[in-house]
Scaffold this active site. Sequence first.
Site, PDB file in Angstrom:
ATOM      1  N   ASP A   1      37.486  30.870  32.926  1.00  0.00           N
ATOM      2  CA  ASP A   1      36.478  31.035  31.867  1.00  0.00           C
ATOM      3  C   ASP A   1      35.078  30.529  32.226  1.00  0.00           C
ATOM      4  O   ASP A   1      34.156  30.626  31.416  1.00  0.00           O
ATOM      5  CB  ASP A   1      36.958  30.338  30.581  1.00  0.00           C
ATOM      6  CG  ASP A   1      37.366  28.877  30.813  1.00  0.00           C
ATOM      7  OD1 ASP A   1      36.767  28.211  31.689  1.00  0.00           O
ATOM      8  OD2 ASP A   1      38.282  28.400  30.110  1.00  0.00           O
TER       9      ASP A   1
ATOM     10  N   HIS B   1      42.201  30.221  40.263  1.00  0.00           N
ATOM     11  CA  HIS B   1      42.564  31.600  39.923  1.00  0.00           C
ATOM     12  C   HIS B   1      41.347  32.515  39.773  1.00  0.00           C
ATOM     13  O   HIS B   1      41.436  33.589  39.190  1.00  0.00           O
ATOM     14  CB  HIS B   1      43.406  31.618  38.644  1.00  0.00           C
ATOM     15  CG  HIS B   1      44.699  30.871  38.787  1.00  0.00           C
ATOM     16  ND1 HIS B   1      45.252  30.124  37.762  1.00  0.00           N
ATOM     17  CD2 HIS B   1      45.534  30.745  39.846  1.00  0.00           C
ATOM     18  CE1 HIS B   1      46.382  29.567  38.195  1.00  0.00           C
ATOM     19  NE2 HIS B   1      46.564  29.921  39.451  1.00  0.00           N
TER      20      HIS B   1
ATOM     21  N   ASN C   1      48.302  16.129  28.111  1.00  0.00           N
ATOM     22  CA  ASN C   1      48.605  17.476  27.614  1.00  0.00           C
ATOM     23  C   ASN C   1      49.392  17.389  26.323  1.00  0.00           C
ATOM     24  O   ASN C   1      50.294  16.557  26.202  1.00  0.00           O
ATOM     25  CB  ASN C   1      49.423  18.247  28.654  1.00  0.00           C
ATOM     26  CG  ASN C   1      49.607  19.704  28.279  1.00  0.00           C
ATOM     27  OD1 ASN C   1      48.657  20.483  28.266  1.00  0.00           O
ATOM     28  ND2 ASN C   1      50.838  20.098  27.946  1.00  0.00           N
TER      29      ASN C   1
ATOM     30  N   CYS D   1      42.440  16.714  24.987  1.00  0.00           N
ATOM     31  CA  CYS D   1      41.553  16.311  26.083  1.00  0.00           C
ATOM     32  C   CYS D   1      40.194  15.869  25.556  1.00  0.00           C
ATOM     33  O   CYS D   1      39.646  14.854  25.990  1.00  0.00           O
ATOM     34  CB  CYS D   1      41.361  17.467  27.066  1.00  0.00           C
ATOM     35  SG  CYS D   1      42.861  17.976  27.911  1.00  0.00           S
TER      36      CYS D   1
END
Length: 291
Positions: free
Chosen positions: A125, A140, A265, A283
Amino acid sequence: SVSRTSPDLTFVPACLPPDPVEVEELQRFVSNSKRLFVMTGAGISTESGIPDYRSEGVGLYARTDRRPVQHAEFVRSASARQRYWARNFVGWPQFSSHQPNTAHLVLRDWEKLGKLHWLVTQNVDALHTKAGSQRLTELHGCTHRVFCLACGDRILRSELQEHFEALNPTWKAEAFGVAPDGDVFLTDEQVRSFQVPACPKCGGILKPDVTFFGDTVSQEKVSFVHQRLAESDSMLVAGSSMQVYSGYRFALAAREKKLPIAVLNIGPTRLDHFASLKLNSRCGELLPLIV
């Protein structure tokens, strides 16, 4: 220098506020580290309003029966590419406008302070880049870049949007919900008349510069990340269940090197049984508390 923007919690699973004891434990973990290796996943971007795949109740897999495009299908099928790009075209204005949240900005500040040695994100993103992180590997890839499968020529995704608009001046479609990778849900009927441009240089197939499901990260990038990990003295995983092997392998390597590993997480992860520390918080709520 972290700006306090209100998080978008639409796609964030419910969780309790940070436990003061856990804050203290993470503070100790970060303070003891001189060269921290950080890996982030979709859970760091959900507070910017971007949905993820796996979060309980709010992830794409929980909300719909839709699945992300597979690499082989995209390469093989013109209709799969047409469907992907039509959905991506509609979703792009909103997806590309998402901004970094507090968690992204904290990690940028840790880098500036010399605390963070290297940051690897599994996200596509561009939010870490927007936040100003520089010691960064996008494992990625990134949806903001596009390349040709034939000649390798690269263009910006924003530039491709203009080509789409020129080819489809009267095409309109109403979206049915947003997916994690910037696309939206459209009906087959809506997609049928959408025109997809070829590479302006050679006429080849244009693909976003991301690793689709079923594809692999280049060996060169994997080796580079392993080198950065070898230079580090601890590992923090933020916002990832580490279900995808391309990221999980680095946690296995850290365990092999006997590096302390902290996991932040909401919900279980593949690392829970060997992490030194597991924290079940947002987070953007916990990271700003660490000095």
